[in-house]
Design a protein around this motif. Structure first.
Motif: not given
Length: 455
Positions: A255-265, A3-9, A11-19
């Motif tokens: 947000i996927d911890s491996r890649t920092g990318l968003p997945y609809n789970t 969990s400490d190695d998780a990639i942080t997305p 801010p543009e990724t999070i903002a994009g998900l709210e657009r």
């Protein structure tokens, strides 16, 4: 990765998900309490995912194979799932029907069949009108169990955000049971094939007996040759639904911890409907930002320019397996409407997966007042789909059908010869008519014949 190695997305990724909140949006309920919806958002965002990013990535690879003619997609399930219908018996019957169809299609296509249920999330439905009127009383339209109740009462038709949470829990129990059925021996090829032998033995299905006999010989040969059937007891099974209700889809996006990318789970596969595929509106924008494979429903008025714009928006990098076009033209229109679309995308470096939905373009109302479809029209649209691909030289990659594992009477015709008077005997759908168990298997044998002819 810890969990400490998780990639942080970023801010543009999070903002994009709210657009999506800033864009025009269609087919959403008018919630009476905005604060209650936000509370549901917060609670749902803390719930465990229903599917995992690695599974989604694997499905994308399978769909890329189908787009390349090396696999075939079978997607089926209810028009609209209901909470009351999410019983072990109903889920088992649907899974069993899809497994039976997949054996037939695998033999006909001589390639792997990607199995996907239209389930564990198909709770929201688009409507042509926002309201419904009966005997002078007008109430909000039924938008699926995740929004309101089918019962035509003022309380029942009031959109209730608490239903979103119930939808999540129902989907979770459904997918848990699906995983048990598909990994616990229920999906053993020999057992599934034995079910199909019973279907072909019915005199009404005599035309399919030869194909069933061929499959039987193939299974016996595999046994004699020492095939490891223990390896064939489990199957990959994916789930998908229309990504319609944004108050469910957005909180389920993580947000996927491996890649920092968003997945609809909420599902492995999400599709955009014909009513909500506008390029500059909320649904397309949101789906362009998640990593799931995305489907788009295409009606007969779709133009080549529409396709290219959707491909540029949803798959700008032309990633294999990312984009699926699901055609719903109608039996009388597909032969003229589809070939220009296939030709328009044929020269793309990475081609989309083409799938036929022979259900939605063939709806009629019976003389007795039931929404129904003719089995012959469904078959004719499938044949038109294959003919169009042969004409253009492209791959027919899959079929998407509304079906149930139950013995309902909702679609006319088939080997059971259901007529208009017979519809009322076991009509159970709350929205659109579905193929019953026997009609679904009959369609699988017919599609297998088309696949063999196309090979």
């Amino acid at each position: 990765m810890t969990s400490d190695d998780a990639i942080t997305p970023g801010p543009e990724t999070i903002a994009g998900l709210e657009r999506w909140r800033e864009l025009p949006i269609r087919q959403q309920p008018e919630w009476p309490d905005a604060e209650a919806v936000e509370r549901v958002h917060r609670e749902l965002a803390l719930m465990p995912p229903l599917v995992f990013a690695g599974e989604v990535d694997r499905l994308r690879q399978r769909l890329a194979q189908a787009a390349d003619g090396k696999a075939f997609l079978l997607q089926g399930g209810d028009c609209a799932e209901t909470f009351a219908g999410a019983t072990a018996d109903n889920i088992r019957a649907r899974v069993r029907t899809l497994l039976q169809m997949s054996i037939v299609l695998t033999y006909g296509a001589s390639v792997p069949v990607v199995k996907m249920g239209r389930m564990a999330g198909q709770f929201a439905k688009p409507r042509s009108k926002d309201t419904e009127t009966r005997e002078g009383v007008t109430l909000p339209a039924y938008r699926g169990d995740i929004v309101n109740d089918y019962a035509f009462t003022e309380g029942g038709r009031q959109p209730d955000p608490a239903r979103i949470l119930r939808g999540y829990h129902t989907a979770a129990s459904t997918i848990n049971l699906v995983r048990a059925f598909t990994t616990g021996g229920f999906a053993d090829m020999r057992e599934v094939h034995s079910w199909n032998r019973g279907f072909a033995a019915n005199p009404a299905n005599a035309r399919y007996e030869q194909l069933a006999t061929e499959i039987d010989r193939a299974v016996r040969f595999m046994e004699a040759a020492g095939a490891n059937f223990d390896e064939l007891r489990d199957v990959e099974f994916y789930v998908g639904h229309e990504g319609l209700l944004m108050d469910y889809e957005r909180p389920m996006t993580r947000i996927d911890s491996r890649t920092g990318l968003p997945y609809n789970t909420s599902a492995h596969f999400i599709w955009i409907g014909e009513r909500t595929r506008q390029l500059d509106e909320a649904h397309v924008d949101f789906c362009s930002r998640i990593r799931n494979p995305i489907g788009v429903k295409l009606g007969p008025t779709t133009t080549p320019d529409d396709l290219k714009a959707l491909a540029d928006k949803l798959n700008p990098d032309r990633e294999p397996g990312r984009l699926t076009f699901i055609t719903r033209m109608g039996a009388g229109k597909i032969r003229a409407a589809l070939p220009p679309l296939l030709a328009a995308m044929k020269d793309e470096e990475v081609k989309p997966l083409w799938v036929t939905d022979p259900m939605h373009g063939n709806g009629i109302t019976s003389s007795t007042g039931y929404k129904t479809r003719r089995f012959d029209d469904i078959v004719d649209e499938v044949k038109g789909f294959f003919e169009a691909h042969r004409e253009v030289g492209t791959h027919p990659g899959g079929i998407h059908v509304e079906l149930t594992g139950d013995d309902v009477t909702e679609c006319l015709g088939g080997s059971e010869q259901i007529d208009e008077l017979g519809l009322e005997s076991r009509y159970a759908s709350l929205c659109d008519p579905r193929l019953n168990h026997m009609q679904s298997l009959e369609l699988a044998f017919l599609v297998a014949e088309e696949l063999r002819a196309h090979a």
